[in-house]
Each structure stands twice: as C-alpha cells, then as structure tokens.
Design a protein around this motif. Structure first.
Motif, short mmCIF file in Angstrom:
data_model
loop_
_atom_site.label_atom_id
_atom_site.label_comp_id
_atom_site.label_asym_id
_atom_site.label_seq_id
_atom_site.Cartn_x
_atom_site.Cartn_y
_atom_site.Cartn_z
N CYS A 46 -3.49 11.66 -0.32
CA CYS A 46 -2.03 11.62 -0.29
C CYS A 46 -1.55 10.75 0.86
O CYS A 46 -0.62 9.95 0.71
N LYS A 47 -2.16 10.91 2.02
CA LYS A 47 -1.73 10.17 3.21
C LYS A 47 -2.22 8.73 3.19
O LYS A 47 -1.47 7.79 3.46
N ILE A 48 -3.51 8.55 2.85
CA ILE A 48 -4.11 7.22 2.97
C ILE A 48 -3.60 6.27 1.90
O ILE A 48 -3.55 5.05 2.10
N ARG A 49 -3.20 6.81 0.73
CA ARG A 49 -2.66 5.95 -0.32
C ARG A 49 -1.40 5.25 0.16
O ARG A 49 -1.25 4.04 -0.01
N TRP A 50 -0.48 6.01 0.74
CA TRP A 50 0.75 5.40 1.21
C TRP A 50 0.51 4.49 2.40
O TRP A 50 1.24 3.52 2.60
N TYR A 51 -0.51 4.78 3.17
CA TYR A 51 -0.86 3.88 4.28
C TYR A 51 -1.25 2.50 3.76
O TYR A 51 -0.76 1.47 4.23
N PHE A 52 -2.14 2.49 2.76
CA PHE A 52 -2.60 1.20 2.23
C PHE A 52 -1.51 0.51 1.43
O PHE A 52 -1.44 -0.74 1.43
N ILE A 53 -0.64 1.26 0.76
CA ILE A 53 0.46 0.63 0.04
C ILE A 53 1.35 -0.14 1.00
O ILE A 53 1.71 -1.30 0.76
#
Length: 333
Positions: free
Chosen positions: A89-96
């Motif tokens: 949940c956290k890392i997806r938005w980081y990479f986006i």
C-alpha cells in the motif's frame, strides 16, 4: 440507491478493463521500441534532448507497470494487493510519485533544451549539452525519491463509504491538503503544463527561423525532428493530464464522502479520465511515429536486421543430397 451505486461501479470496472489494459500493452511495447531507437543511434545517445526522452521512456514503463497494472487488477478484477499488504500500500504510491515526477521533469527539460538548442544566441545553445542533462535527470530523480518519503509514512488503511471495504488511503489531513494543492495542482498539474507550453512555443518560434541561420544540415534536421516530437507530445499531455488533475482535485476539495451515490459517480468519471491520463505514459512512441518521418526510418533501420534474420530460413539438406558449389563456396538461399 444501491442499484445506482452498483451501476456506476460496474461502469468503472468496464472502463478499467477495456481501456487500461490496451494502454498497458501498447505502452510497454512502445516504450521498449523507444529505448531501442534512442540507444541504437550515436546522434541520439550524444544529444541531450533525446537523453531526456530516453529516461522518460524508462520511467513511463515503470509507471505503467506500477500504477496502471495495479489499477487494472484492483479496479478491473477486484484483486487489490494493497488490501493484503500495508507495505505494498505504501510502496506503490511511493513509486507512482517517483515515476510521475521524473517523467514530467524530463518532458519539461526536453522542452527547455530544445528552446536552448534552437536559440539564435550561441551562449544559450551551450546550455544544451549531455553533461547538464545527466545532472538534471539525476537531481530530478533524487528529488522525486525524497518527495515520496511522506507517502510511506502517511498512507495507511481506511474504509470506503461506497463498498465498505478496506482501502489504501491517506490518514493525515495535512498531507492530504498538500497532496491536493501542492502535488496534484502544482507539481503534476499546472506547473509542468505551464513550463512545457511556454518553452514549447518559444522553441517552435526558433525552429521557424532556423532555416535562415547558418546551421549544419545534420544538426538542423535533428533539431527539427526532436522539436516536432517534443511539441506534439506537449500538446497531447495537455489534453490528457488536465482532466484527470481537475477530477482528482475537485473530488478531494468538495469532500463528498458522505454521499455514496455521488462518490460512485465521481469514481466512474475518475476511471474514465484515468484511462486517458495513463495514455500519456503509453503514447510517446506512437506520437513520434506519426509526426516524424525520420523516426520511422530510424525504427525501420534498427528493426530490419531482426526481421531479415527471422525470415531467413536455412536450407534443409537430406543425406542423399549434394550442395552445389559456386566458386568454391556452398550456395545457400
């Protein structure tokens, strides 16, 4: 009320399946072809503008895989990996955020670079160089990495008022305000659009006058090619980015979380605008193909040996056959 909500949720799902999947497929293929062309020609490898476009192709592929693919699985097939893993949940938005900011920065740099490269002032032309391109791309990537750290902290689990399911969302009100006004409206909204439109217009004016200046033919044709590719991409980005940015900003600012019907309708609009938005990351290769004859020729030059080698068939020789020789060499079709 429940039937209305179900209708718009189903429409949103169909949009994701029938629009985002083709965008993902053609986008990844186009990005790979871009990289093949840009890496195959020395003129591209040594040119600062093409370097920006090459880096943008890399991060566009990353954005399609990290953002669009997860969107397809969650919105199209109800397989939301962010619900099963807080880390994802956290890392997806980081990479986006990392890929989006880097992509927008490269487009802005490419537009400014073409303005400098086509300028009549030699001093300004010197600012268009590959060394500076390395520094700017590295700086923008580092900035995007640091910018994404708060998303790792403030993205957590919440519950959707439409479906009642657990969703990955921002749980800090201050960061939500920044995401709405600072990130959506400025960093990924009006600022890159303003920069690219401004310097794109100036670069177009310079290209119109370049025929009257003493410029080597190879350099002149390369500048015309890259400027055309960049300018058309700027126009396309303006068309597909602004509706999505406005949609997300309005949804957040109006704070309509207490009306599930309106939220479901807005989700459908966001799904539709989002499909066009992701085409920004998928379209560059096809824009270059359409607007640049030289790019088509360069692509054909790079791919032709591959097709020739694939189509070339080795002769099948039986044990009782003798291969005739011509001038001492075996003849093969």
């Amino acid at each position: 009320m429940s039937s209305t909500i179900s209708l718009f949720l189903n429409l949103s799902q169909q949009v994701v399946i029938y629009m985002n999947i083709p965008v993902l497929i053609v986008g990844v293929i186009g990005g790979i072809f871009n990289l093949i062309v840009f890496l195959s020609f020395k003129t591209f490898r040594q040119n600062s503008c093409s370097f920006y476009l090459m880096i943008m192709s890399w991060v566009n592929i990353g954005q399609l895989l990290s953002g669009n693919f997860t969107r397809i699985m969650g919105g199209g097939y109800n397989i939301d990996w962010t619900q099963n893993s807080l880390f994802y949940c956290k890392i997806r938005w980081y990479f986006i955020q990392l890929f989006i900011l880097t992509s927008y920065a490269c487009l802005c740099f490419a537009t400014i670079d073409q303005y400098l490269a086509t300028s009549s002032r030699y001093r300004w032309q010197q600012w268009s160089n590959i060394k500076l391109a390395y520094y700017l791309c590295s700086a923008s990537f580092i900035f995007a990495m640091l910018h994404g750290i708060p998303s790792i902290i403030f993205y957590n689990y919440g519950y959707s008022i439409v479906t009642g399911q657990r969703v990955c969302t921002i749980t800090n009100s201050n960061y939500q305000q920044y995401k709405t006004y600072g990130y959506f409206l400025i960093l990924t909204g009006f600022l890159p659009i303003l920069i690219t439109v401004l310097f794109g217009s100036l670069a177009y004016r310079n290209v119109q006058q370049i025929a009257y200046r003493t410029v080597p033919l190879v350099r002149r044709e390369l500048d015309k090619q890259l400027t055309t590719m960049v300018l058309v991409q700027v126009v396309y980005s303006l068309i597909v980015i602004m509706p999505y940015t406005i949609c997300l900003s309005v949804t957040t600012m109006l704070n309509l979380r207490n009306d599930p019907v309106i939220v479901a309708k807005l989700q459908f609009i966001e799904a539709l605008a989002g499909a066009f938005y992701y085409s920004y990351f998928a379209a560059p290769f096809y824009i270059y193909i359409c607007v640049s004859k030289r790019f088509r020729q360069q692509l054909a030059y790079v791919l032709s040996p591959i097709f020739i080698s694939c189509s070339r068939r080795q002769p099948i020789i039986s044990n009782n056959q003798v291969v005739p020789e011509i001038n001492g060499n075996s003849f093969q079709n």
